[in-house]
Enzyme design. Sequence first.
Site, PDB file in Angstrom:
ATOM      1  CD  GLU A  73      97.811  12.015 -91.457  1.00 48.52           C
ATOM      2  OE1 GLU A  73      97.869  10.978 -91.954  1.00 48.52           O
ATOM      3  OE2 GLU A  73      97.287  13.159 -92.026  1.00 48.52           O
ATOM      4  NE  ARG A 123      96.666   1.237 -95.876  1.00 49.95           N
ATOM      5  CZ  ARG A 123      95.583   1.415 -95.873  1.00 49.95           C
ATOM      6  NH1 ARG A 123      94.580   0.952 -96.117  1.00 49.95           N
ATOM      7  NH2 ARG A 123      95.119   2.756 -95.130  1.00 49.95           N
TER       8      ARG A 123
END
Length: 443
Positions: free
Chosen positions: A68, A308
């Site tokens: 993560e 992104r």
Amino acid sequence: MAAQSPRIRVRPGPRGLLLPLLLSAAAWPLGWAQGDEFRPGQWGAAAEGAAGAARGRRYLLYDVNPPEGFNLRRDVYIRVASLVKTLLRSEEWVLVLPPWGRLYHWQSPDIHQVRIPWAEFFDLPSLARNIPVIEYEQFMAESGGPFIEQVYVLQSYAEGWKEGTWEEKIDQRPCIDQLLYSRDKHEYYRGWFWGYEETRGLSVSCLSVQGSASIVAPVLLKNTSARSVMLDRAENLLHDHYGGKEYWDTRRSMVFAKHLRVVGDDFRSKYLNSTDAADKTIYHEDWTKMKVKLGTSLGGPYLAVHLRRKDFVWGHREDVPSLQGAVKTIRSLMETHKLDRVFVATDAVRKECEELKKLLPEMVRFEPTWEELELYKDGGIAIIDQWICAHARVFIGTSVSTFSFRIHEEREILGLDPKTTYNRFCGDQEQQCEQPTHWKIAY
Ligand SMILES: *[C@@H]1O[C@H](CO)[C@@H](O)[C@H](O)[C@H]1NC(C)=O
Ligand SMILES: *[C@@H]1O[C@H](CO)[C@@H](O)[C@H](O)[C@H]1NC(C)=O
């Protein structure tokens, strides 16, 4: 008063036990002389009582699944903070901030990126106005060394959950996945403790959990007397109340470290003709005093873009545009809002960046020198990018990107018009391009 801050040196003793050597005789605990068994963590109470700091408080530590990233971890902090608030209603607890490091996206080579304290990225006094927090190094100093008494690995239920029967529950269960902790020859648990190799766990077990963060509170208060408890895989906890006042208090307390904000502000003024006075983006150093009416802030005269790429593109997601598609949208937004400057934050690989620069020659990026990168690290660079994006007249981000979500929140705090914030790129072929949800701050 040196005598009251014990220094403990550990060396292997007879029978394979670790014997603590107190360098300060005055702090020698009576129990030791009487032959009581050494229990890591026990020094803290006596020593700190003398120093007047810890008063026997308990320590909550946590970690998140290694893959993560930074911006999801910031969300997990909010969940854990609400657990701390619940615990504080019954007992004195302090949250030990998990050092940053070893993150997948932090790929800058040759830069030491483990054991990074939170103060490098966030303003600690601001965090502390919400809940009691300390850095890991302080935990080691005040709890008596690199020992965590109880590690709970959070996991889901092996049997899953039957549809339509959602209930909050937590149970001690056998570990489903192979434990990432192993016992050393002294029966201590070794594993990944944020890069602190000398840290050991005394006990490790697994908890199956289904529910919001505060569901762990009864277990911590009643089922264990450990003074330091670590929740590993804390991302398995859900928000107590997403978008509520408590959520927003914690989010607002996550003020970026001042030195990073200063770098972002300098960049705004130098390259984007953007200053707080001209942009009407007033910032209060004390977040509890900040409450800006939405739409009263103007933002700097530029469009900010978060584009992104990397795994978002490799996964062939239909909600992510091609570079050509993105540039088309950017040009159209600049025209609509009469902005002639555009700031781009992107994780694109170099080849894509070059392609983007060809399509959009006027774009401005924050490109750190090697020295800046070493100083601020990948996390700091991300924060500077986010800070600049947060101050733009208009922002557009990438679909379901936590990096973009954190910018939304920052703009909401700054009081920019929601119409200028909750925008995202659409995939070239995307049929229904749903725009991000507006989450209002609960003050
Ligand atoms: C906590 O203790 C209670 C009471 O002894 C027990 O019923 C419960 O299963 C325990 N929970 C966990 C997660 O160990
Ligand atoms: C910068 O912004 C101010 C308004 O805040 C404006 O008067 C000035 O012309 C701008 N300068 C440039 C170089 O765009």
